[in-house]
Design a protein around this motif. Sequence first.
Motif, PDB file in Angstrom:
ATOM      1  N   ALA A   1      35.855  31.535  45.993  1.00  0.00           N
ATOM      2  CA  ALA A   1      36.585  30.732  45.093  1.00  0.00           C
ATOM      3  C   ALA A   1      36.330  31.333  43.618  1.00  0.00           C
ATOM      4  CB  ALA A   1      36.288  29.212  45.297  1.00  0.00           C
ATOM      5  N   ASP A   2      35.417  31.649  43.265  1.00  0.00           N
ATOM      6  CA  ASP A   2      34.810  31.981  41.909  1.00  0.00           C
ATOM      7  C   ASP A   2      35.558  33.523  41.417  1.00  0.00           C
ATOM      8  OD1 ASP A   2      33.921  29.840  41.135  1.00  0.00           O
ATOM      9  OD2 ASP A   2      31.696  30.499  41.944  1.00  0.00           O
ATOM     10  N   ILE A   3      35.612  34.148  42.828  1.00  0.00           N
ATOM     11  CA  ILE A   3      36.162  35.665  42.680  1.00  0.00           C
ATOM     12  C   ILE A   3      37.714  35.380  42.304  1.00  0.00           C
ATOM     13  CG2 ILE A   3      36.662  37.617  43.860  1.00  0.00           C
ATOM     14  CD1 ILE A   3      33.899  37.443  45.055  1.00  0.00           C
ATOM     15  N   TYR A   4      38.157  34.652  43.122  1.00  0.00           N
ATOM     16  CA  TYR A   4      39.351  34.044  42.813  1.00  0.00           C
ATOM     17  C   TYR A   4      39.930  33.697  41.576  1.00  0.00           C
ATOM     18  CZ  TYR A   4      44.277  32.218  43.653  1.00  0.00           C
ATOM     19  OH  TYR A   4      45.717  31.841  43.488  1.00  0.00           O
ATOM     20  N   MET A   5      39.105  32.662  40.907  1.00  0.00           N
ATOM     21  CA  MET A   5      39.308  32.462  39.512  1.00  0.00           C
ATOM     22  C   MET A   5      39.254  33.596  38.594  1.00  0.00           C
ATOM     23  SD  MET A   5      37.515  28.939  37.639  1.00  0.00           S
ATOM     24  CE  MET A   5      35.868  29.895  37.904  1.00  0.00           C
TER      25      MET A   5
ATOM     26  N   PHE B   1      44.064  43.545  40.580  1.00  0.00           N
ATOM     27  CA  PHE B   1      44.361  43.959  41.848  1.00  0.00           C
ATOM     28  C   PHE B   1      43.061  44.436  42.443  1.00  0.00           C
ATOM     29  CE2 PHE B   1      45.734  47.494  44.724  1.00  0.00           C
ATOM     30  CZ  PHE B   1      46.259  46.755  45.619  1.00  0.00           C
ATOM     31  N   HIS B   2      42.359  45.507  41.742  1.00  0.00           N
ATOM     32  CA  HIS B   2      41.008  46.088  42.168  1.00  0.00           C
ATOM     33  C   HIS B   2      40.104  45.158  42.563  1.00  0.00           C
ATOM     34  CE1 HIS B   2      38.104  49.245  42.534  1.00  0.00           C
ATOM     35  NE2 HIS B   2      37.293  48.513  41.865  1.00  0.00           N
ATOM     36  N   LEU B   3      39.787  44.049  41.885  1.00  0.00           N
ATOM     37  CA  LEU B   3      39.204  43.127  42.129  1.00  0.00           C
ATOM     38  C   LEU B   3      39.308  42.296  43.604  1.00  0.00           C
ATOM     39  CD1 LEU B   3      36.613  41.259  41.222  1.00  0.00           C
ATOM     40  CD2 LEU B   3      38.052  39.736  40.244  1.00  0.00           C
ATOM     41  N   LEU B   4      40.661  42.100  43.533  1.00  0.00           N
ATOM     42  CA  LEU B   4      40.952  41.343  44.954  1.00  0.00           C
ATOM     43  C   LEU B   4      40.848  42.031  45.934  1.00  0.00           C
ATOM     44  CD1 LEU B   4      43.990  39.674  43.418  1.00  0.00           C
ATOM     45  CD2 LEU B   4      42.237  38.303  44.329  1.00  0.00           C
ATOM     46  N   ASN B   5      41.265  43.507  45.748  1.00  0.00           N
ATOM     47  CA  ASN B   5      41.300  44.637  46.877  1.00  0.00           C
ATOM     48  C   ASN B   5      40.033  45.086  47.426  1.00  0.00           C
ATOM     49  OD1 ASN B   5      42.874  45.711  48.804  1.00  0.00           O
ATOM     50  ND2 ASN B   5      42.662  47.716  47.601  1.00  0.00           N
ATOM     51  N   ALA B   6      38.964  44.632  46.493  1.00  0.00           N
ATOM     52  CA  ALA B   6      37.582  45.238  46.695  1.00  0.00           C
ATOM     53  C   ALA B   6      36.790  44.042  47.585  1.00  0.00           C
ATOM     54  CB  ALA B   6      36.894  45.490  45.171  1.00  0.00           C
ATOM     55  N   SER B   7      37.391  42.850  47.245  1.00  0.00           N
ATOM     56  CA  SER B   7      36.647  41.649  48.025  1.00  0.00           C
ATOM     57  C   SER B   7      36.908  41.705  49.669  1.00  0.00           C
ATOM     58  CB  SER B   7      37.058  40.353  47.591  1.00  0.00           C
ATOM     59  OG  SER B   7      38.405  40.328  47.958  1.00  0.00           O
TER      60      SER B   7
ATOM     61  N   ARG C   1      42.209  38.182  54.663  1.00  0.00           N
ATOM     62  CA  ARG C   1      41.875  36.902  55.586  1.00  0.00           C
ATOM     63  C   ARG C   1      42.275  35.695  54.911  1.00  0.00           C
ATOM     64  NH1 ARG C   1      37.087  35.828  56.755  1.00  0.00           N
ATOM     65  NH2 ARG C   1      36.133  37.327  55.198  1.00  0.00           N
ATOM     66  N   ASP C   2      42.422  35.555  53.568  1.00  0.00           N
ATOM     67  CA  ASP C   2      42.901  34.279  52.656  1.00  0.00           C
ATOM     68  C   ASP C   2      44.120  35.016  51.930  1.00  0.00           C
ATOM     69  OD1 ASP C   2      43.119  33.106  50.041  1.00  0.00           O
ATOM     70  OD2 ASP C   2      41.092  32.051  51.069  1.00  0.00           O
ATOM     71  N   LEU C   3      44.995  33.548  52.339  1.00  0.00           N
ATOM     72  CA  LEU C   3      46.612  34.083  52.075  1.00  0.00           C
ATOM     73  C   LEU C   3      46.416  33.990  50.213  1.00  0.00           C
ATOM     74  CD1 LEU C   3      48.674  31.855  54.100  1.00  0.00           C
ATOM     75  CD2 LEU C   3      48.753  34.258  53.946  1.00  0.00           C
ATOM     76  N   ARG C   4      45.705  33.127  49.620  1.00  0.00           N
ATOM     77  CA  ARG C   4      45.897  33.340  48.162  1.00  0.00           C
ATOM     78  C   ARG C   4      45.262  34.750  47.475  1.00  0.00           C
ATOM     79  NH1 ARG C   4      43.007  28.415  45.203  1.00  0.00           N
ATOM     80  NH2 ARG C   4      41.075  29.334  46.376  1.00  0.00           N
TER      81      ARG C   4
ATOM     82  N   ASN D   1      45.509  33.703  62.174  1.00  0.00           N
ATOM     83  CA  ASN D   1      44.062  33.474  62.009  1.00  0.00           C
ATOM     84  C   ASN D   1      43.582  33.694  60.679  1.00  0.00           C
ATOM     85  OD1 ASN D   1      43.625  33.567  64.708  1.00  0.00           O
ATOM     86  ND2 ASN D   1      43.746  35.858  64.631  1.00  0.00           N
ATOM     87  N   VAL D   2      44.640  33.567  59.436  1.00  0.00           N
ATOM     88  CA  VAL D   2      44.236  33.730  58.139  1.00  0.00           C
ATOM     89  C   VAL D   2      43.730  32.139  57.800  1.00  0.00           C
ATOM     90  CG1 VAL D   2      45.743  35.806  57.746  1.00  0.00           C
ATOM     91  CG2 VAL D   2      46.438  33.323  57.460  1.00  0.00           C
TER      92      VAL D   2
END
Length: 547
Positions: free
Chosen positions: A42-46, A61-67, A72-75, A115-116
């Motif tokens: 949740a904090d990475i998303y924020m 995008f790099h931060l999200l893609n690296a997670s 698995r998470d639609l957000r 399954n997401v």
Amino acid sequence: MKMREEEIEKLRGVVRDCLSKHLYSSAIFFADKVAAFTSDPADIYMQAQALFLGRHYRRAFHLLNASQIVLRDLRFRYLAAKCLEEQKEWDQCLLMLGDAKVDEHGNVNDTKDCNVMYLDKEGEDREINISSAICFLRGKAYEALENRAQARLWYKAAIKADPLCYEALECLIENHMLTSEEEASLLSSLQFAPEDGWLSSFYSCLIKKYDKETVVEAKFTELEKQSCNINPSDPSFICTLKNNTDLLACKAEYYHQCGEYQKCFELTAILLEKDPFHMKCTLVHLAAAMELGHSNELYLMACNLVKDYPQKALSWFAVGCYYYCIKKYDQSRRYFSKAANLDGTFPPALIGCGNAYAAQEEGDQAMLAYRTAARLFPGCHLPTLYIGMEYMRTHSFKLAEQFFMQAKTICPSDPLVYNELGVVAYDMKEYNKAVWWFQKTLSHIPSSLSEMWEPTIVNLAHAYRKLKMYHEAISFYEKALTLSTRSLSTYAGLAYTYHLQDNFPAAITYYHKALWLKPDDQFCTEMLTLALVDEARRGLDPRNESR
């Protein structure tokens, strides 16, 4: 030094406050530290959200893609796709959103996403369904890739997944992706929450409005009565939608569609004083000013729009409207083209370009503009109608009739389509058919008859005259005179009908009235001479003397 959970929560609050105050660098700085302390998804998303709002799209995008959670998470997936959208990497955007199929009715079949998970944000605010947002983004990507058929399906899927996704409906309506029947069908299929009755009524006012005036006015009245008492301690303090700008802009659009241009212009002028930058209202105001020939108003509007919004298609469209109004069609066409180049999804620009070519009788260029508009905006019947009019101008009546019928299929309620079908039948000497189409035109006029429909009534009278139904013809000529007393065609037609009935005094009277409007009219001059001769002969007839 180890931070306590309450201190971390305070930092999260700082990040949220920075975002609400648009202090994006501060938000990015503190969100980065919170994510480093917790490694919580949740904090990475924020943090990614802060980067996105700060326009650091590649870094977000790099931060999200690296997670590990992005697929698995639609957000996470949605925000990553939004980053790709901002970079205009449309194919990658679609890949990130995943494979999914949509049918013609906007129903999505997406087996891979069962399954997401979706991390709900904390709080009690009502949310737009994430699936709806994803469908809408797919639609935008397909539209950017010029696959309008798929874009239309995904926009339908978005609004069906959540009726609160207004942007999807706006794209479908403004880009004329659906016919009037398809719009009504889509609206009836939406599943509104019990508390959203007002929204259903509002949407019904946004779609194409070709119902009778009483029906449409009832919809507006119902919405205007929607109220909310925001101060329970004071029951008299009730807010309503009666003066809502969006609702009044819809009403102005309806007035324009009915041909009540002065009424439309007065309403939009009041609205623009209240909200000078309301784009939909501005477009309707320009259209009404064009019809009324208010060139000064168009000039002022164009100057202000170009100054305030030099990158918007509407601004240059306004310039084109001004030049069209003063009959400088070359300059008009140039600015309509500029507007179309700035925004390929702005129908008025392409149609205006076609009209400017048509005004100079450059039929091939006009046809090209109309055909392009018909291809890009399949739910708009006007390009098809104008193609038919161009064929009429070149006396290709059968082809014209085909395009008018096609326009009728797209929009079966527009009286203008029936009028043109009547004109083409008249030109092909099919007078019974012409009478039928003109009667259909009058039955489809939503409001009371105005001067706009005077030519239709005159055409109907002409058709009756051709069928030797003189009493009916005279009745409709006289009805036309109640709408406009300055029509040469009406006086000439009425005079000629009386002449055919051997009512020479009445014929002479109306020939004189026609010649008063246009003294050099050859037909009326010659027929007046004949009527005078006929009347003189009848005066010398011994049978008349014996009476």
